[in-house]
Design a protein around this motif. Structure first.
Motif, PDB file in Angstrom:
ATOM      1  N   LEU A 189       0.795  -1.232   0.000  1.00 50.67           N
ATOM      2  CA  LEU A 189       0.000   0.000   0.000  1.00 50.67           C
ATOM      3  C   LEU A 189       0.820   1.270   0.000  1.00 50.67           C
ATOM      4  CD1 LEU A 189      -3.030  -1.111   2.154  1.00 50.67           C
ATOM      5  CD2 LEU A 189      -2.652  -1.214  -0.309  1.00 50.67           C
ATOM      6  N   SER A 190       2.152   1.134   0.001  1.00 49.84           N
ATOM      7  CA  SER A 190       2.955   2.341  -0.185  1.00 49.84           C
ATOM      8  C   SER A 190       2.779   2.847  -1.609  1.00 49.84           C
ATOM      9  CB  SER A 190       4.419   2.059   0.141  1.00 49.84           C
ATOM     10  OG  SER A 190       4.795   0.814  -0.389  1.00 49.84           O
ATOM     11  N   CYS A 191       2.449   1.972  -2.532  1.00 46.65           N
ATOM     12  CA  CYS A 191       2.237   2.379  -3.936  1.00 46.65           C
ATOM     13  C   CYS A 191       0.780   2.241  -4.358  1.00 46.65           C
ATOM     14  CB  CYS A 191       3.084   1.523  -4.866  1.00 46.65           C
ATOM     15  SG  CYS A 191       4.847   1.776  -4.637  1.00 46.65           S
ATOM     16  N   ASN A 239      -6.599  -0.068  -7.341  1.00 44.59           N
ATOM     17  CA  ASN A 239      -7.329  -0.694  -6.232  1.00 44.59           C
ATOM     18  C   ASN A 239      -7.080  -2.201  -6.248  1.00 44.59           C
ATOM     19  OD1 ASN A 239      -9.014  -1.586  -4.244  1.00 44.59           O
ATOM     20  ND2 ASN A 239     -10.903  -0.781  -5.152  1.00 44.59           N
ATOM     21  N   LEU A 240      -6.265  -2.665  -5.310  1.00 40.57           N
ATOM     22  CA  LEU A 240      -5.894  -4.085  -5.314  1.00 40.57           C
ATOM     23  C   LEU A 240      -7.093  -4.996  -5.087  1.00 40.57           C
ATOM     24  CD1 LEU A 240      -2.482  -4.108  -3.410  1.00 40.57           C
ATOM     25  CD2 LEU A 240      -2.880  -4.246  -5.876  1.00 40.57           C
ATOM     26  N   ALA A 241      -8.082  -4.516  -4.310  1.00 40.18           N
ATOM     27  CA  ALA A 241      -9.257  -5.351  -4.053  1.00 40.18           C
ATOM     28  C   ALA A 241      -9.988  -5.638  -5.363  1.00 40.18           C
ATOM     29  CB  ALA A 241     -10.186  -4.658  -3.052  1.00 40.18           C
ATOM     30  N   ARG A 253       2.749 -15.338 -10.101  1.00 46.07           N
ATOM     31  CA  ARG A 253       3.980 -15.021 -10.850  1.00 46.07           C
ATOM     32  C   ARG A 253       4.327 -13.548 -10.722  1.00 46.07           C
ATOM     33  NH1 ARG A 253       1.621 -18.525 -14.297  1.00 46.07           N
ATOM     34  NH2 ARG A 253       0.659 -16.910 -15.586  1.00 46.07           N
ATOM     35  N   TRP A 254       3.316 -12.719 -10.809  1.00 47.15           N
ATOM     36  CA  TRP A 254       3.543 -11.276 -10.765  1.00 47.15           C
ATOM     37  C   TRP A 254       4.124 -10.850  -9.415  1.00 47.15           C
ATOM     38  CZ3 TRP A 254       4.536  -7.336 -13.623  1.00 47.15           C
ATOM     39  CH2 TRP A 254       4.331  -6.030 -13.157  1.00 47.15           C
ATOM     40  N   LEU A 255       3.564 -11.340  -8.313  1.00 44.00           N
ATOM     41  CA  LEU A 255       4.040 -10.920  -6.996  1.00 44.00           C
ATOM     42  C   LEU A 255       5.433 -11.467  -6.675  1.00 44.00           C
ATOM     43  CD1 LEU A 255       1.146  -9.905  -6.641  1.00 44.00           C
ATOM     44  CD2 LEU A 255       1.289 -10.627  -4.259  1.00 44.00           C
TER      45      LEU A 255
END
Ligand code: HEC
Length: 282
Positions: free
Chosen positions: A197-199, A213-215, A228-230
């Motif tokens: 959440l810093s970005c 919005n990650l949700a 894979r992305w994380l």
């Protein structure tokens, strides 16, 4: 009288009056001006620099810095210490935001650095974000991770640089663990806060560097792709400035963390997108 002893009712009144605990962000004075104003002595702090260190290879650096708690006393008054669940927001020029719980600043040795001790340029290569010679000034939040080795596994997630503003903010629990959400997600909410959440944002709460919005995004990305992305964003998109989950953690733990973050985001109720949502649910 110690301000730690402020009765909760007064604190509640302060919250009610100002919305957040401290209504406006404090723009930090430049280091020379701060130095002239402070009763504090800067000190030399040696750390294992998380932006330079890679698995198994620690790189040490020494900075000139002020102890964060004493500096915050001078800048905000000692009242910031009164509610451990409140957070100090460190905001950088580029929209990167770190919110660090008061309890953590009181528990671990944090410092605000403004120069390197050896007089070299105040900059760092950020391997995790594929960025070189990143300027750190005016201020850089560092932690004595030699004295407190338990901080090392997190990497640089809570080492915001180019910090220009600080603000005492209420706890982010209302946004990250809304009413009705099981308390067992608390750990994942904290991990999202630390690593993402810093970005990014969750339902309007978080940083502005990449205010996605990650949700919502977690609902759109398929599980394998998410994983894979994380774990290795640069393998999916070479040159991306998104850092991987901390390479200092054991691989099994990184994989579990990626899965749990997704599960948590899917469990979160999705707030409707509203332009003014950033401050609506602090
Ligand atoms: C230092 C800033 C930063 C941090 C911290 C960060 N990201 Fe990102 N993230 C980015 C950037 C920048 C992009 C855009 C990728 C690009 O275009 O290079 C991105 C993109 C994404 C995307 C979109 C990918 C897609 O295919 O659309 C997701 C999902 C994402 N991040 C999740 C996360 C999660 C979850 C975390 C925490 C574990 C996290 N990010 C931490 C900067 C960050």
């Amino acid at each position: 009288m110690s301000l730690r002893l402020i009765p909760p009712v007064l604190l509640a009144a302060a919250l009610w009056l100002g919305g957040p605990v401290q209504a406006a962000a404090l723009v930090l004075p430049q280091p020379a001006e701060l130095q002239a104003r402070l009763r504090l002595q800067a000190q030399v702090v040696r750390v294992i620099e998380p932006h330079l260190s890679q698995a198994g290879r620690d790189v040490r650096r020494s900075y000139r810095a002020y102890p964060a708690p004493a500096l915050l006393d001078e800048l905000l008054g000692r009242a910031w210490r009164a509610s451990p669940e409140a957070e100090i927001e460190f905001r950088a020029l580029d929209g990167f935001v770190s919110r660090i719980p008061v309890a953590q600043l009181l528990r671990f040795p944090a410092f605000l650095a403004f120069a390197r001790a050896d007089g070299q340029a105040f900059q760092v290569d950020n391997h995790g974000q594929n960025e070189r010679q990143v300027p750190l000034g005016p201020y850089y939040l560092i932690w004595d991770n030699i004295a407190a080795p338990q901080l090392r596994a997190e990497g640089g997630a809570q080492w915001p640089y180019q910090v220009v503003q600080i603000q005492l903010r209420p706890s982010s629990q209302a946004a990250l663990l809304p009413a009705g959400m099981a308390a067992r997600w608390a750990e994942q909410a904290r991990a999202a806060q630390t690593y993402c959440l810093s970005c990014h944002q969750i339902n309007g709460y978080g940083g502005d560097k990449m205010p996605l919005n990650l949700a919502l995004r977690a609902r759109q990305i398929e599980a394998g792709q998410w994983q894979r992305w994380l774990l290795e964003p640069a393998a999916v998109k070479p040159g991306t400035s998104m850092p991987p989950l901390p390479p200092g953690l054991p691989q099994a733990q990184r994989e579990a963390l990626a899965t749990q973050l997704r599960d948590y985001l899917l469990a979160l109720p999705l707030a409707e997108a509203k332009p003014a949502a950033t401050e609506a649910r602090p």
